[in-house]
Scaffold this motif. Structure first.
Motif, short mmCIF file in Angstrom:
data_model
loop_
_atom_site.label_atom_id
_atom_site.label_comp_id
_atom_site.label_asym_id
_atom_site.label_seq_id
_atom_site.Cartn_x
_atom_site.Cartn_y
_atom_site.Cartn_z
N LEU A 252 0.72 -1.20 0.02
CA LEU A 252 -0.12 -0.07 0.15
C LEU A 252 0.93 1.22 -0.10
CD1 LEU A 252 -3.00 0.33 0.04
CD2 LEU A 252 -3.01 0.64 2.35
N THR A 253 1.94 1.41 0.83
CA THR A 253 2.87 2.28 0.62
C THR A 253 3.57 2.60 -0.71
OG1 THR A 253 3.73 1.95 2.97
CG2 THR A 253 5.07 3.00 1.46
N ASN A 254 3.77 1.59 -1.35
CA ASN A 254 3.98 1.75 -2.90
C ASN A 254 2.98 2.32 -3.69
OD1 ASN A 254 6.56 0.25 -2.88
ND2 ASN A 254 5.93 -1.90 -3.32
N LEU A 255 1.93 1.84 -3.48
CA LEU A 255 0.61 2.76 -4.15
C LEU A 255 0.59 4.40 -3.83
CD1 LEU A 255 -2.10 2.87 -5.86
CD2 LEU A 255 -3.21 2.16 -3.79
N VAL A 256 1.03 4.75 -2.70
CA VAL A 256 0.62 6.04 -2.39
C VAL A 256 1.94 7.03 -2.70
CG1 VAL A 256 -0.94 5.75 -0.45
CG2 VAL A 256 1.50 5.93 0.16
N LYS A 257 2.84 6.17 -2.71
CA LYS A 257 4.29 6.89 -3.29
C LYS A 257 4.43 6.71 -4.75
CE LYS A 257 7.21 6.22 0.94
NZ LYS A 257 8.38 5.46 1.53
N GLU A 258 3.43 6.35 -5.48
CA GLU A 258 3.40 6.19 -6.65
C GLU A 258 4.22 5.29 -7.52
OE1 GLU A 258 3.47 10.12 -8.23
OE2 GLU A 258 1.56 10.64 -7.55
N LYS A 259 4.81 4.31 -6.87
CA LYS A 259 5.57 3.23 -7.29
C LYS A 259 4.83 2.11 -7.98
CE LYS A 259 9.16 3.91 -3.72
NZ LYS A 259 10.11 3.26 -2.82
N ALA A 260 3.49 2.08 -7.93
CA ALA A 260 2.48 1.25 -8.61
C ALA A 260 1.14 1.89 -8.66
CB ALA A 260 2.48 -0.09 -7.75
N ASP A 261 0.57 1.35 -9.59
CA ASP A 261 -0.95 1.94 -9.77
C ASP A 261 -1.94 1.13 -8.97
OD1 ASP A 261 0.24 3.99 -11.77
OD2 ASP A 261 0.08 1.91 -13.30
N VAL A 262 -1.78 -0.21 -8.59
CA VAL A 262 -2.69 -0.82 -7.94
C VAL A 262 -1.93 -1.63 -6.93
CG1 VAL A 262 -4.65 -2.58 -8.50
CG2 VAL A 262 -4.08 -1.17 -10.15
N VAL A 263 -2.85 -1.99 -5.98
CA VAL A 263 -2.45 -3.22 -4.95
C VAL A 263 -3.29 -3.96 -4.94
CG1 VAL A 263 -2.02 -3.66 -2.35
CG2 VAL A 263 -1.15 -1.44 -3.41
N VAL A 264 -2.78 -5.18 -4.97
CA VAL A 264 -3.83 -6.71 -4.61
C VAL A 264 -3.51 -7.15 -3.73
CG1 VAL A 264 -4.54 -8.74 -5.92
CG2 VAL A 264 -4.37 -6.66 -7.41
N GLY A 265 -4.35 -7.71 -2.83
CA GLY A 265 -4.00 -8.64 -1.45
C GLY A 265 -5.44 -8.90 -0.96
N ASP A 266 -5.31 -9.76 0.26
CA ASP A 266 -6.29 -10.02 0.97
C ASP A 266 -7.20 -8.64 1.38
OD1 ASP A 266 -7.43 -12.37 2.71
OD2 ASP A 266 -7.60 -10.53 4.01
N ALA A 267 -8.51 -9.06 1.05
CA ALA A 267 -9.35 -7.84 1.20
C ALA A 267 -9.32 -7.52 2.53
CB ALA A 267 -10.76 -8.35 0.68
N THR A 268 -9.40 -8.33 3.47
CA THR A 268 -9.74 -8.11 4.94
C THR A 268 -8.60 -7.02 5.26
OG1 THR A 268 -11.00 -10.23 5.36
CG2 THR A 268 -10.20 -8.99 7.11
N VAL A 269 -7.30 -7.89 5.09
CA VAL A 269 -6.01 -7.09 5.46
C VAL A 269 -5.97 -5.42 4.96
CG1 VAL A 269 -3.69 -7.05 5.67
CG2 VAL A 269 -4.94 -9.36 5.74
N LEU A 270 -6.14 -5.53 3.70
CA LEU A 270 -6.24 -4.15 3.00
C LEU A 270 -7.19 -3.12 3.55
CD1 LEU A 270 -5.75 -5.15 -1.05
CD2 LEU A 270 -4.44 -3.57 0.58
#
Length: 272
Positions: free
Chosen positions: A179-197
């Motif tokens: 998720l940090t990669n997403l907000v730092k614009e190192k990725a466009d999307v995060v995919v992971g377990d829904a509960t954890v996200l």
């Protein structure tokens, strides 16, 4: 997958999750005497304590979480005690060979987990989720750069089940760092377990951001279901767990545990 919506503090939890592994408090049923309590069997439980809200360290170094509360309730119903320790998700099933009696670590019911262990009846459903800062990105998310955590099976599933090109995957050690990669614009999307996200995106660490989400159910519904694991052939322990799960479910205690974790968003005694 080492795989509703249960957020808490996110930044400090990551630091707490890096604390040295250690056994923590045992869960024991009430006993009429110290002698009878001492006679109760004790089972050792392996868990990846970097995976909130299922299992993680609190500020005192204790392993807590949804899975912990649930297995403790099963132990109380069935008359046994538990001793927990941390182990990274990679190689988790090998712990059943000589160290752990039980794995409580958001174990998804996959062909791999079926081959590696005996699995209990499922107690919870938690599919994958895609998260982005731009809603339009989720329309064709597979074509974008996708960050995923190594402490899940997500990276393999992105390629095998969802057809994401390896060159588009940005690995991270944990869901929090994805998720940090997403907000730092190192990725466009995060995919992971829904509960954890969901846990993280509602936490104070990420409160400045507006996230858009999309649930990604598996083609195989069973793989979105979570279970506890024991060594193959340990039918006696597996039966205890299944009986305890049925008792916890029928009594309404399972709903109480899930409700409590849904409501516990920013408890002061838990770290993000």
């Amino acid at each position: 997958m080492n795989k509703m919506i249960l957020p808490l503090l996110a930044g400090a939890l990551y630091l707490a999750a890096c604390a040295p592994p250690q056994p923590v408090a045992e869960a024991a049923p009430d006993a009429s005497s110290a002698a009878s309590e001492a006679a109760l069997p004790v089972y050792t439980v392996a868990t990846d304590a970097t995976y909130p809200p299922f299992e993680f360290y609190d500020r005192q170094g204790n392993i807590i979480g949804l899975d912990i509360d649930l297995l403790n309730a099963v132990a109380e119903r069935q008359g046994f005690k538990l001793r927990y320790y941390h182990h990274q998700w990679d190689g988790m099933f090998d712990q059943l060979k000589d160290k752990a009696d039980i794995i409580a670590s958001a174990v998804a019911i996959t062909e791999e987990s079926k081959q590696a262990a005996g699995l209990s009846n499922h107690y919870y459903n938690s599919p994958y989720m895609a998260v982005a800062l731009n809603a339009d990105t989720l329309k064709n998310w597979k074509q974008h750069t996708v960050s995923a955590a190594r402490n899940e099976d997500t990276i393999e599933d992105l390629q095998q089940e969802y057809g994401v090109a390896e060159r588009n995957i940005v690995p991270a050690d944990t869901v929090y760092l994805s998720l940090t990669n997403l907000v730092k614009e190192k990725a466009d999307v995060v995919v992971g377990d829904a509960t954890v996200l969901e846990y993280y995106i509602h936490s104070p660490t990420f409160q400045a951001y507006r996230f858009h989400t999309k649930t990604l159910p598996s083609e195989h519904e069973e793989t979105d279901r979570l279970a506890f694991a024991v060594a193959k052939g340990n039918d006696e322990l597996l039966e205890k767990i299944n009986q305890g799960l049925a008792q916890v479910r029928e009594s309404g205690q399972l709903d109480d545990i899930l409700h409590r974790w849904r409501q516990t968003r920013h408890a002061e005694n838990r770290a993000p």
